[in-house]
Scaffold this motif. Structure first.
Motif, PDB file in Angstrom:
ATOM      1  N   UNK A   8       0.859  -1.185   0.000  1.00 42.45           N
ATOM      2  CA  UNK A   8       0.000   0.000   0.000  1.00 42.45           C
ATOM      3  C   UNK A   8       0.894   1.233   0.000  1.00 42.45           C
ATOM      4  N   UNK A   9       0.541   2.233  -0.781  1.00 44.57           N
ATOM      5  CA  UNK A   9       1.429   3.375  -0.968  1.00 44.57           C
ATOM      6  C   UNK A   9       0.671   4.692  -0.847  1.00 44.57           C
ATOM      7  N   UNK A  10       1.153   5.561   0.015  1.00 41.21           N
ATOM      8  CA  UNK A  10       0.680   6.936   0.010  1.00 41.21           C
ATOM      9  C   UNK A  10       1.094   7.581  -1.310  1.00 41.21           C
ATOM     10  N   UNK A 115       1.330  -7.236  -5.614  1.00 39.74           N
ATOM     11  CA  UNK A 115       0.225  -6.335  -5.958  1.00 39.74           C
ATOM     12  C   UNK A 115       0.356  -5.021  -5.191  1.00 39.74           C
ATOM     13  N   UNK A 116      -0.052  -3.939  -5.832  1.00 39.02           N
ATOM     14  CA  UNK A 116       0.125  -2.600  -5.261  1.00 39.02           C
ATOM     15  C   UNK A 116      -1.175  -1.806  -5.314  1.00 39.02           C
ATOM     16  N   UNK A 117      -1.315  -0.891  -4.362  1.00 38.57           N
ATOM     17  CA  UNK A 117      -2.484  -0.023  -4.314  1.00 38.57           C
ATOM     18  C   UNK A 117      -2.078   1.327  -3.734  1.00 38.57           C
ATOM     19  N   UNK A 118      -2.715   2.386  -4.204  1.00 36.50           N
ATOM     20  CA  UNK A 118      -2.528   3.715  -3.620  1.00 36.50           C
ATOM     21  C   UNK A 118      -3.601   3.928  -2.557  1.00 36.50           C
ATOM     22  N   UNK A 119      -3.171   4.353  -1.376  1.00 34.30           N
ATOM     23  CA  UNK A 119      -4.103   4.673  -0.285  1.00 34.30           C
ATOM     24  C   UNK A 119      -3.767   6.079   0.192  1.00 34.30           C
TER      25      UNK A 119
END
Length: 248
Positions: A8-10, A115-119
């Motif tokens: 998870x990435x800011x 897997x990656x996501x923007x949070x």
């Protein structure tokens, strides 16, 4: 060795050098609000960053009302939030750049099968404008870009952990099975409250504010926000990720 199930990435000042650009765009609106509601205080970009870095504009307006003792009607807050979003999105679409090393590390993560996501705490159109401008949007399908200002009803803002809890639920993973990267106290506090292992990224402070501020934030994120590891440069990310996975 256990493997992190989701990275998870800011976004702001973690993936993209967007925070200062955004605050440049919203400082005039902030001062307009203070004048309209009869307050004599005025902010520079630097003062606004110092007080509200890591907050979205709705959170900033709430903070301004508390700090300067005035009250805005909900419809006025909504109107200013809409105006700010338009101004910031336009500026980011024109000028945003990646934090150094980000594109290379995202490609490496993709190749390694993570897997990656923007949070983000910021409004989704602003986040999408940033990642598109810097050319990393193909790593993040639209449904994997989560925004405290847009994805939640009612809207929220870090340090409230709600957006992290929501993202993990939508992604079908437990909070403690993920890792996140945050640069600000508010974002890092949200991660800590959500129980997500945290990498504190402070390299952006070295770029924009100097070594003293960078070391100050490294200490703060470690001592106050329980960062498991501090990252000074994105090229250190593989080593930081390994340290997180070794501790799972």
């Amino acid at each position: 060795m256990p493997r992190v199930k989701y990275v998870l990435l800011d976004c702001d000042n973690t993936l993209c050098l967007s925070e200062r650009l955004a605050f440049e765009a919203c400082t005039d609106l902030t001062n307009e609000v203070l004048e309209k509601w009869g307050r004599s205080e005025r902010y520079t970009v630097e003062q606004l960053l110092e007080d509200f870095v890591g907050h979205n504009f709705r959170g900033m307006l709430n903070g301004l009302q508390k700090k300067h003792n005035f009250t805005m009607a909900p419809e006025d807050v909504d109107a200013y939030v809409d105006r700010e979003l338009g101004a910031v999105t336009a500026k980011l679409s024109e000028k945003c750049q990646p934090c150094p090393g980000v594109p290379e590390q995202l490609e490496a993560l993709k190749q390694a099968g993570y897997p990656m996501s923007v949070v983000s705490t910021s409004a989704k159109p602003r986040v999408v404008a940033s990642i598109k401008k810097v050319g990393i949007d193909h790593y993040f399908p639209d449904e994997h870009v989560y925004s405290a200002a847009t994805s939640l009803n009612p809207p929220s803002s870090k340090p409230d952990p709600a957006i992290y809890n929501y993202a993990c639920k939508q992604l079908g993973v437990k909070n403690e099975e993920c890792v996140t990267v945050e640069d600000s106290k508010s974002g890092a506090t949200a991660a800590m409250r959500a129980g997500i292992p945290l990498i504190g990224y402070v390299g952006v402070y070295g770029i924009e504010d100097g070594k003293e501020k960078m070391e100050e934030m490294a200490k703060l994120l470690t001592e106050q926000c329980n960062a498991k590891v501090i990252m000074y440069d994105w090229k250190e990310f593989p080593e930081c990720l390994k340290k997180i996975e070794d501790s799972l």
